[in-house]
Design an enzyme around this catalytic site. Structure first.
Site, PDB file in Angstrom:
ATOM      1  CG  MET A  85      -2.035  -1.015   1.143  1.00 16.78           C
ATOM      2  SD  MET A  85      -2.994  -0.948   2.710  1.00 16.78           S
ATOM      3  CE  MET A  85      -2.016  -2.064   4.019  1.00 16.78           C
TER       4      MET A  85
ATOM      5  CB  CYS B 163      -0.560   0.673  -9.383  1.00 14.92           C
ATOM      6  SG  CYS B 163      -1.019   2.305  -8.834  1.00 14.92           S
TER       7      CYS B 163
ATOM      8  N   GLY C 225      -5.402  -5.471   2.317  1.00 12.29           N
ATOM      9  CA  GLY C 225      -4.975  -4.262   2.454  1.00 12.29           C
ATOM     10  C   GLY C 225      -5.590  -3.279   3.433  1.00 12.29           C
TER      11      GLY C 225
END
Length: 330
Positions: free
Chosen positions: A17, A99, A231
């Site tokens: 993260m 991402c 996460g």
């Protein structure tokens, strides 16, 4: 080649993260769980190779098992990053192909790489030096429409690189029109894509990511996949990790939230106070207040002390908080 003895290490993974899974957060995670498989933030190749502050970014102080996640598509740079990961005693180097941010797209890495599966295969070949496990974290596709054939062809190609570990966020990445945070919730979840590809490649390790918002759900899903990756749940309340060794690894020992955790954490960050932001140093630990009633005053005192870098005072406030709330925390 995957070290088969470490297969179970990935049964429960803490997701990479940005801005959060720092060396300081990972230190707290390791205090709380000895077995959870940890990840760094995604680190751009150029930063890893050329930054003067590299040690602050990728320090690995016995956080193993842990993977270093890298973002890039230059094959020479990726090879260098793999060598650096080995030097810093990481168990694995992981290529980010998930991402969707604009900044990452400008650097020609992240989810946009799924448009060129051959290049992704070449990138994976570049990070495999035989000394460290190599892996990939990807999405199940691109755009608003789900397409299993696209995902299967992508996996078919990247497996030619020889990798045997794939972490899959079971949503598409939408590269335009929504933010990275919206990309974690708006695209449709579809775990069946991962189940189907796992049945085609039973000997490949597939770790499921996306939409796992409680430990009960994670326990259920780990029956169908080789592991799960969480996460935001851990970001919001890292102290859930005290339960992981028992729930996922059948260990009888459990972590007790007590004053020793505070002392251990502050001993780790104290030498960094003149070289790092106090917020970056302390932010993982401050989530100890999650869900605890009447903790507002403790938070106010800590934020006031943070403005003046009063580390010893903050440690005292946290020790007092634990003393008063042990029953709730445990």
């Amino acid at each position: 080649m995957v070290n088969k003895l470490k297969f179970n290490d990935r049964k429960f993974c803490v997701a990479p993260m940005m801005g959060y899974t720092t060396p300081y957060a990972r230190n707290l995670y390791r205090i709380l769980s000895k077995r959870a498989f940890l990840f760094t933030e995604m680190i751009a190749c150029k930063t890893m190779i050329y930054s003067k502050n590299r040690d602050l970014i990728i320090e690995n102080s016995e956080h193993n098992p842990v993977a270093l996640q890298v973002g890039g598509s230059d094959l020479k740079d990726l090879k260098k990053c793999s060598e650096i990961a080995y030097q810093y005693n990481y168990d694995e180097i992981n290529l980010n192909v998930g991402c969707p941010s604009k900044a990452v797209q400008k650097g020609s890495f992240g989810a946009c790489l799924m448009q060129d599966k051959v290049l992704v295969r070449q990138c994976l070949e570049a990070i495999q030096g035989g000394k460290i496990n190599a892996s990939i974290k990807c999405r199940i596709g691109l755009g608003k429409k789900l397409n299993y054939e696209f995902f299967e062809e992508f996996v078919d190609e990247i497996l030619k690189s020889g990798i045997e570990i794939i972490y899959v966020h079971a949503r598409n990445a939408i590269l335009n029109g929504i933010s990275p945070s919206q990309n974690r919730s708006i695209p449709q979840l579809d775990y069946t894509f991962v189940k189907k590809i796992k049945s085609k490649y039973p000997n490949v390790i597939f770790i499921l990511n996306g939409g796992i918002d409680n430990l009960e759900k994670a326990q259920h899903l780990v029956n169908d996949f080789d592991g799960v990756m969480l996460g935001r749940l851990i970001q919001n309340n890292p102290f859930l990790l005290k339960n992981i060794d028992g729930l996922f690894y059948n260990l009888e020992t459990s972590t007790v939230i007590n004053e020793d955790i505070i002392h251990n954490y502050f001993n780790f960050i104290r030498p960094k106070i003149n070289s790092e932001s106090i917020f970056r140093l302390l932010s993982p630990l401050l989530n100890i207040f999650f869900g605890v009633p009447n903790s507002k005053q403790f938070k106010v005192e800590i934020h006031e002390s943070m403005k003046n870098n009063k580390l010893e005072l903050i440690e005292g406030i946290l020790l007092d908080f634990i003393k008063k709330n042990k029953m709730i925390l445990n």
